[in-house]
Motif scaffolding. Structure first.
Motif, PDB file in Angstrom:
ATOM      1  N   ASN A 170       0.858  -1.182   0.000  1.00 61.42           N
ATOM      2  CA  ASN A 170       0.000   0.000   0.000  1.00 61.42           C
ATOM      3  C   ASN A 170       0.895   1.233   0.000  1.00 61.42           C
ATOM      4  OD1 ASN A 170      -1.735   2.128   0.520  1.00 61.42           O
ATOM      5  ND2 ASN A 170      -2.961   0.986   1.986  1.00 61.42           N
ATOM      6  N   GLU A 171       0.878   1.969  -1.097  1.00 61.43           N
ATOM      7  CA  GLU A 171       1.694   3.180  -1.236  1.00 61.43           C
ATOM      8  C   GLU A 171       0.841   4.447  -1.145  1.00 61.43           C
ATOM      9  OE1 GLU A 171       3.778   2.602  -4.960  1.00 61.43           O
ATOM     10  OE2 GLU A 171       5.314   1.382  -3.979  1.00 61.43           O
ATOM     11  N   SER A 172      -0.371   4.326  -0.658  1.00 63.06           N
ATOM     12  CA  SER A 172      -1.301   5.453  -0.628  1.00 63.06           C
ATOM     13  C   SER A 172      -0.759   6.642   0.150  1.00 63.06           C
ATOM     14  CB  SER A 172      -2.646   5.008  -0.045  1.00 63.06           C
ATOM     15  OG  SER A 172      -3.200   3.977  -0.828  1.00 63.06           O
ATOM     16  N   HIS A 173      -0.023   6.376   1.222  1.00 63.38           N
ATOM     17  CA  HIS A 173       0.506   7.467   2.041  1.00 63.38           C
ATOM     18  C   HIS A 173       1.442   8.376   1.255  1.00 63.38           C
ATOM     19  CE1 HIS A 173       3.632   4.380   2.247  1.00 63.38           C
ATOM     20  NE2 HIS A 173       4.475   5.354   2.553  1.00 63.38           N
ATOM     21  N   GLN A 174       2.061   7.839   0.201  1.00 63.66           N
ATOM     22  CA  GLN A 174       2.966   8.631  -0.626  1.00 63.66           C
ATOM     23  C   GLN A 174       2.213   9.582  -1.559  1.00 63.66           C
ATOM     24  OE1 GLN A 174       5.283   5.673  -2.660  1.00 63.66           O
ATOM     25  NE2 GLN A 174       6.470   5.132  -0.844  1.00 63.66           N
ATOM     26  N   HIS A 175       0.901   9.403  -1.668  1.00 62.50           N
ATOM     27  CA  HIS A 175       0.098  10.178  -2.614  1.00 62.50           C
ATOM     28  C   HIS A 175      -0.966  11.005  -1.911  1.00 62.50           C
ATOM     29  CE1 HIS A 175       2.009   7.945  -5.871  1.00 62.50           C
ATOM     30  NE2 HIS A 175       1.926   6.911  -5.073  1.00 62.50           N
ATOM     31  N   SER A 176      -0.836  11.160  -0.623  1.00 62.51           N
ATOM     32  CA  SER A 176      -1.803  11.926   0.152  1.00 62.51           C
ATOM     33  C   SER A 176      -1.933  13.337  -0.404  1.00 62.51           C
ATOM     34  CB  SER A 176      -1.363  11.978   1.618  1.00 62.51           C
ATOM     35  OG  SER A 176      -2.299  12.701   2.373  1.00 62.51           O
ATOM     36  N   GLY A 177      -3.155  13.743  -0.691  1.00 56.53           N
ATOM     37  CA  GLY A 177      -3.417  15.073  -1.215  1.00 56.53           C
ATOM     38  C   GLY A 177      -3.289  15.188  -2.724  1.00 56.53           C
ATOM     39  N   HIS A 178      -2.839  14.150  -3.405  1.00 56.87           N
ATOM     40  CA  HIS A 178      -2.697  14.169  -4.860  1.00 56.87           C
ATOM     41  C   HIS A 178      -4.025  13.778  -5.504  1.00 56.87           C
ATOM     42  CE1 HIS A 178       1.893  13.195  -4.544  1.00 56.87           C
ATOM     43  NE2 HIS A 178       1.586  14.350  -4.000  1.00 56.87           N
ATOM     44  N   ALA A 179      -4.114  14.012  -6.786  1.00 55.26           N
ATOM     45  CA  ALA A 179      -5.294  13.581  -7.544  1.00 55.26           C
ATOM     46  C   ALA A 179      -5.457  12.071  -7.382  1.00 55.26           C
ATOM     47  CB  ALA A 179      -5.126  13.929  -9.016  1.00 55.26           C
ATOM     48  N   SER A 191      -5.777   3.682  -1.955  1.00 55.52           N
ATOM     49  CA  SER A 191      -6.017   4.045  -3.350  1.00 55.52           C
ATOM     50  C   SER A 191      -4.843   3.733  -4.280  1.00 55.52           C
ATOM     51  CB  SER A 191      -6.343   5.538  -3.444  1.00 55.52           C
ATOM     52  OG  SER A 191      -5.275   6.310  -2.899  1.00 55.52           O
ATOM     53  N   HIS A 192      -3.640   3.585  -3.743  1.00 58.14           N
ATOM     54  CA  HIS A 192      -2.437   3.385  -4.545  1.00 58.14           C
ATOM     55  C   HIS A 192      -1.684   2.147  -4.056  1.00 58.14           C
ATOM     56  CE1 HIS A 192      -3.387   7.597  -5.212  1.00 58.14           C
ATOM     57  NE2 HIS A 192      -2.547   7.622  -6.221  1.00 58.14           N
ATOM     58  N   PHE A 193      -1.449   1.207  -4.973  1.00 55.54           N
ATOM     59  CA  PHE A 193      -0.808  -0.048  -4.591  1.00 55.54           C
ATOM     60  C   PHE A 193       0.277  -0.442  -5.583  1.00 55.54           C
ATOM     61  CE2 PHE A 193      -4.860  -0.072  -2.519  1.00 55.54           C
ATOM     62  CZ  PHE A 193      -4.586  -0.612  -1.282  1.00 55.54           C
ATOM     63  N   ARG A 194       1.221  -1.228  -5.089  1.00 56.53           N
ATOM     64  CA  ARG A 194       2.260  -1.841  -5.908  1.00 56.53           C
ATOM     65  C   ARG A 194       2.179  -3.344  -5.664  1.00 56.53           C
ATOM     66  NH1 ARG A 194       6.505  -0.020  -8.503  1.00 56.53           N
ATOM     67  NH2 ARG A 194       6.145   2.045  -7.580  1.00 56.53           N
ATOM     68  N   VAL A 195       2.205  -4.109  -6.754  1.00 53.48           N
ATOM     69  CA  VAL A 195       2.199  -5.572  -6.659  1.00 53.48           C
ATOM     70  C   VAL A 195       3.489  -6.079  -7.281  1.00 53.48           C
ATOM     71  CG1 VAL A 195       1.124  -7.698  -7.509  1.00 53.48           C
ATOM     72  CG2 VAL A 195      -0.313  -5.822  -6.677  1.00 53.48           C
ATOM     73  N   ARG A 196       4.217  -6.860  -6.514  1.00 52.28           N
ATOM     74  CA  ARG A 196       5.399  -7.570  -7.011  1.00 52.28           C
ATOM     75  C   ARG A 196       5.063  -9.053  -6.941  1.00 52.28           C
ATOM     76  NH1 ARG A 196       9.058  -3.960  -3.262  1.00 52.28           N
ATOM     77  NH2 ARG A 196       9.423  -2.235  -4.694  1.00 52.28           N
ATOM     78  N   ALA A 218       0.742  -0.210  -9.582  1.00 50.51           N
ATOM     79  CA  ALA A 218       2.038  -0.455 -10.215  1.00 50.51           C
ATOM     80  C   ALA A 218       2.295  -1.961 -10.175  1.00 50.51           C
ATOM     81  CB  ALA A 218       3.141   0.293  -9.473  1.00 50.51           C
ATOM     82  N   LEU A 219       2.651  -2.525 -11.314  1.00 53.95           N
ATOM     83  CA  LEU A 219       2.856  -3.972 -11.400  1.00 53.95           C
ATOM     84  C   LEU A 219       4.297  -4.288 -11.754  1.00 53.95           C
ATOM     85  CD1 LEU A 219      -0.378  -4.947 -13.364  1.00 53.95           C
ATOM     86  CD2 LEU A 219       0.018  -5.091 -10.901  1.00 53.95           C
ATOM     87  N   ARG A 244      -2.526  -7.695 -18.251  1.00 58.38           N
ATOM     88  CA  ARG A 244      -3.944  -7.979 -18.531  1.00 58.38           C
ATOM     89  C   ARG A 244      -4.461  -9.095 -17.632  1.00 58.38           C
ATOM     90  NH1 ARG A 244      -3.511  -7.619 -25.082  1.00 58.38           N
ATOM     91  NH2 ARG A 244      -3.770  -5.363 -25.214  1.00 58.38           N
ATOM     92  N   ALA A 245      -3.644 -10.118 -17.419  1.00 55.38           N
ATOM     93  CA  ALA A 245      -4.058 -11.241 -16.573  1.00 55.38           C
ATOM     94  C   ALA A 245      -4.290 -10.786 -15.127  1.00 55.38           C
ATOM     95  CB  ALA A 245      -3.012 -12.354 -16.622  1.00 55.38           C
ATOM     96  N   VAL A 246      -3.421  -9.932 -14.624  1.00 50.84           N
ATOM     97  CA  VAL A 246      -3.590  -9.421 -13.257  1.00 50.84           C
ATOM     98  C   VAL A 246      -4.852  -8.575 -13.159  1.00 50.84           C
ATOM     99  CG1 VAL A 246      -2.619  -7.856 -11.523  1.00 50.84           C
ATOM    100  CG2 VAL A 246      -1.179  -9.592 -12.593  1.00 50.84           C
ATOM    101  N   HIS A 247      -5.053  -7.676 -14.112  1.00 51.47           N
ATOM    102  CA  HIS A 247      -6.249  -6.835 -14.080  1.00 51.47           C
ATOM    103  C   HIS A 247      -7.510  -7.682 -14.200  1.00 51.47           C
ATOM    104  CE1 HIS A 247      -4.589  -2.802 -13.817  1.00 51.47           C
ATOM    105  NE2 HIS A 247      -3.604  -3.226 -14.580  1.00 51.47           N
ATOM    106  N   ALA A 248      -7.472  -8.727 -15.006  1.00 48.14           N
ATOM    107  CA  ALA A 248      -8.624  -9.624 -15.127  1.00 48.14           C
ATOM    108  C   ALA A 248      -8.882 -10.335 -13.800  1.00 48.14           C
ATOM    109  CB  ALA A 248      -8.398 -10.640 -16.246  1.00 48.14           C
ATOM    110  N   ALA A 249      -7.829 -10.755 -13.117  1.00 49.22           N
ATOM    111  CA  ALA A 249      -7.979 -11.444 -11.830  1.00 49.22           C
ATOM    112  C   ALA A 249      -8.562 -10.512 -10.769  1.00 49.22           C
ATOM    113  CB  ALA A 249      -6.627 -11.985 -11.369  1.00 49.22           C
ATOM    114  N   LEU A 250      -8.224  -9.249 -10.840  1.00 47.62           N
ATOM    115  CA  LEU A 250      -8.737  -8.288  -9.851  1.00 47.62           C
ATOM    116  C   LEU A 250     -10.187  -7.904 -10.121  1.00 47.62           C
ATOM    117  CD1 LEU A 250      -5.633  -5.971  -9.398  1.00 47.62           C
ATOM    118  CD2 LEU A 250      -6.418  -7.813  -7.896  1.00 47.62           C
TER     119      LEU A 250
END
Length: 83
Positions: A24-33, A41-46, A79-80, A62-68
């Motif tokens: 969860n990287e949301s804290h890095q985007h606090s106050g941003h669009a 709201s903001h995540f990184r998947v490794r 971010a993938l 595409r496979a990850v987005h389909a799974a979600l």
């Protein structure tokens, strides 16, 4: 269940991952669009999965987005890093 756990559960169900990190990287985007104030709201998947070996980078994404599935609508940025 928080969004990080939902993302993890969806990916575990869809892939035989040998490594999986959902960050969860949301804290890095606090106050941003795109920051809805939820802190989810903001995540990184490794992820590493044997099934990715035969896929192109675009096919992996595409496979990850389909799974979600419907979770995609609740995530502003994803971010993938897939191998």
């Amino acid at each position: 269940m928080n969004m990080e756990a939902k993302i993890r559960a969806a990916l575990v169900a869809a892939f035989e991952a040998t490594a999986l990190e959902v960050i969860n990287e949301s804290h890095q985007h606090s106050g941003h669009a795109g920051d809805d104030g939820s802190g989810e709201s903001h995540f990184r998947v490794r992820m590493t999965a044997a099934g990715f070996d035969a896929m192109s980078r675009v096919a992996r994404h595409r496979a990850v987005h389909a799974a979600l599935g419907p979770l995609n609508e609740q995530i502003h940025a994803l971010a993938l890093e897939l191998s």
